[in-house]
Design a protein around this motif. Structure first.
Motif, short mmCIF file in Angstrom:
data_model
loop_
_atom_site.label_atom_id
_atom_site.label_comp_id
_atom_site.label_asym_id
_atom_site.label_seq_id
_atom_site.Cartn_x
_atom_site.Cartn_y
_atom_site.Cartn_z
N ASP A 50 0.94 -1.19 -0.02
CA ASP A 50 0.14 0.22 0.09
C ASP A 50 1.07 1.35 -0.09
O ASP A 50 1.75 1.43 0.97
CB ASP A 50 -0.98 -0.23 1.23
CG ASP A 50 -1.90 1.17 1.34
OD1 ASP A 50 -1.87 1.96 0.08
OD2 ASP A 50 -2.49 1.50 2.37
N SER B 6 -0.60 4.47 -0.78
CA SER B 6 -1.66 5.74 -0.89
C SER B 6 -1.00 6.70 -0.56
O SER B 6 -1.24 7.78 -0.92
CB SER B 6 -3.08 5.16 -0.22
OG SER B 6 -3.35 3.75 -0.92
N GLU B 7 -0.47 7.11 0.80
CA GLU B 7 0.07 8.21 1.37
C GLU B 7 1.34 8.55 0.89
O GLU B 7 1.78 9.60 1.06
CB GLU B 7 0.28 8.04 2.73
CG GLU B 7 -1.17 7.42 3.67
CD GLU B 7 -1.03 7.28 5.10
OE1 GLU B 7 0.17 7.49 5.52
OE2 GLU B 7 -1.93 7.18 5.75
N TRP C 146 1.91 8.53 -2.74
CA TRP C 146 1.80 8.45 -4.16
C TRP C 146 2.51 9.98 -4.81
O TRP C 146 3.16 9.90 -5.83
CB TRP C 146 0.28 8.70 -4.72
CG TRP C 146 0.05 8.88 -6.07
CD1 TRP C 146 -0.34 9.84 -6.61
CD2 TRP C 146 0.35 7.94 -7.15
NE1 TRP C 146 -0.25 10.09 -7.98
CE2 TRP C 146 -0.01 8.57 -8.08
CE3 TRP C 146 0.79 6.67 -7.27
CZ2 TRP C 146 0.17 8.04 -9.70
CZ3 TRP C 146 1.02 6.15 -8.46
CH2 TRP C 146 0.57 6.69 -9.80
N GLU D 33 -0.65 5.49 -13.59
CA GLU D 33 -1.50 5.63 -12.26
C GLU D 33 -2.49 4.46 -12.30
O GLU D 33 -2.78 4.04 -11.13
CB GLU D 33 -2.00 6.81 -12.52
CG GLU D 33 -3.03 7.19 -11.49
CD GLU D 33 -3.54 8.72 -11.37
OE1 GLU D 33 -4.35 9.07 -10.09
OE2 GLU D 33 -3.25 9.53 -12.24
N CYS E 43 -1.28 1.36 -10.60
CA CYS E 43 -1.26 1.38 -9.19
C CYS E 43 -2.44 1.66 -8.69
O CYS E 43 -2.77 0.94 -7.57
CB CYS E 43 -0.28 2.75 -8.87
SG CYS E 43 1.53 2.47 -9.40
N ARG E 44 -3.45 2.09 -9.29
CA ARG E 44 -4.80 2.08 -8.81
C ARG E 44 -5.37 0.68 -8.77
O ARG E 44 -6.17 0.51 -7.93
CB ARG E 44 -5.56 3.18 -9.66
CG ARG E 44 -5.54 4.61 -9.17
CD ARG E 44 -6.68 5.26 -9.94
NE ARG E 44 -6.40 6.83 -9.56
CZ ARG E 44 -7.09 7.54 -8.56
NH1 ARG E 44 -7.67 6.60 -7.74
NH2 ARG E 44 -6.88 8.76 -8.26
N GLY F 202 -3.94 -1.11 -5.87
CA GLY F 202 -4.58 -0.66 -4.76
C GLY F 202 -5.86 -1.08 -4.55
O GLY F 202 -6.34 -1.34 -3.44
N HIS F 203 -6.60 -1.23 -5.78
CA HIS F 203 -8.06 -1.89 -5.75
C HIS F 203 -7.84 -3.26 -5.23
O HIS F 203 -8.87 -3.60 -4.64
CB HIS F 203 -8.66 -1.91 -6.96
CG HIS F 203 -9.96 -2.33 -7.22
ND1 HIS F 203 -11.12 -1.97 -6.56
CD2 HIS F 203 -10.34 -3.36 -7.68
CE1 HIS F 203 -12.00 -2.69 -6.69
NE2 HIS F 203 -11.79 -3.64 -7.57
N THR G 33 -7.56 -0.25 -1.25
CA THR G 33 -6.93 0.84 -0.98
C THR G 33 -6.73 1.55 -2.26
O THR G 33 -7.27 1.38 -3.25
CB THR G 33 -5.40 0.47 -0.20
OG1 THR G 33 -5.01 2.02 0.25
CG2 THR G 33 -4.59 0.22 -1.13
N THR G 34 -5.99 2.85 -2.12
CA THR G 34 -6.03 3.90 -3.37
C THR G 34 -5.01 3.42 -4.48
O THR G 34 -5.03 3.18 -5.49
CB THR G 34 -6.12 5.29 -3.17
OG1 THR G 34 -7.04 5.63 -1.93
CG2 THR G 34 -6.19 6.22 -4.03
N TYR G 35 -3.99 3.43 -3.93
CA TYR G 35 -2.84 2.95 -4.73
C TYR G 35 -1.90 1.87 -4.01
O TYR G 35 -1.68 1.87 -2.88
CB TYR G 35 -1.71 4.37 -4.78
CG TYR G 35 -2.40 5.44 -5.65
CD1 TYR G 35 -2.50 5.32 -6.87
CD2 TYR G 35 -2.74 6.66 -4.79
CE1 TYR G 35 -3.12 6.37 -7.65
CE2 TYR G 35 -3.18 7.85 -5.56
CZ TYR G 35 -3.34 7.72 -6.84
OH TYR G 35 -3.90 8.73 -7.66
#
Length: 238
Positions: free
Chosen positions: A164, A166-167, A169, A205, A208-209, A212-213, A217-219
């Motif tokens: 993960d 996400s924070e 990116w 992107e 990475c998305r 994340g999915h 999570t986001t990324y």
């Protein structure tokens, strides 16, 4: 200097594109991290080796790396032999990382698979005491990383796990954009390439998305492991 994690890339920007979010997060967790570039990327259509040296240094500052070195292998023409394995063994013994991150085992650019195999096999040889190497006149001790994880590049590979990011990116994208000569710039008069298209960073992107999915999570950044990672706490998997 002993490192926790050492990431290898066949070219400057391989690591940034594939696992710099992971590196940023590891740094935030207090880990010591470095990057070893095998070549200077001198065959690249855009920029020069000297420009990419400066870009790699700028990215290293963004990521807060403890060290970044370039082994100076010939871009496109390095092979897996003793001449190339020994320098990799020497940096592994020098920095003694617990984990190494390496190129994808199969990818669009042939240097990626070559780099992956070269470093993977050098990591095994690095642990053999009968292979003698020296650094600054001193005999190096054998060293074998505990884990080798292969980051995923252009070709889709099913990940063994997803990290993960996400924070982290924005830090990842800043590290990538440090290589300004290689990526989309509407004011550049350099030839267009596969990765200089504005669509390439959009694709990155989306990848990475997607990862994340997969972990809700986001990324995320995906990795392939030849061995099954050990888990001591089932709740760490939640």
């Amino acid at each position: 200097m002993k490192l926790d994690v050492l990431a290898f890339g066949a070219h400057p920007d391989d690591v940034e594109l594939s696992c710099s979010g992971t590196i940023s997060k590891l740094k935030a967790q207090g880990k010591k991290v470095g990057i070893i570039d095998l070549t200077r990327g001198e065959l690249g259509t855009r920029g020069t080796a000297e420009i990419r040296d400066r870009e790699a240094a700028a990215s290293a500052r963004i990521l807060g790396l403890e060290v970044r070195e370039n082994l100076g292998f010939r871009d496109g023409f390095f092979v897996e032999d003793e001449v190339h394995q020994i320098p990799v063994i020497k940096v592994l013994r020098k920095y003694q990382p617990e984990i190494i991150l390496i190129n994808a085992p199969h990818d669009r650019h042939p240097d990626h698979a070559k780099g992956s195999g070269l470093v993977r096999n050098a990591a095994f040889l690095s642990g053999l005491r009968r292979i003698k190497t020296t650094s600054d006149g001193e005999i190096q001790q054998p060293w074998h990383p505990k884990k080798i994880f292969k980051y995923i590049q252009d070709f889709y590979l099913e990940p063994s796990f997803v990290f993960d990011i996400s924070e982290h990116w924005e830090t990842k994208m800043a590290a990538i954009r440090a290589f300004a000569s290689q990526f989309y710039d509407p004011d550049s008069d350099e030839p267009s390439t596969y990765i200089s298209s504005p669509n390439f960073l959009k694709y990155l992107e989306s990848r990475c998305r997607e990862f994340g999915h997969r972990i809700r999570t986001t990324y995320g950044e995906g990795f392939v492991s030849e061995t099954i990672p050990k888990v001591d706490d089932l709740f760490s998997l939640i």
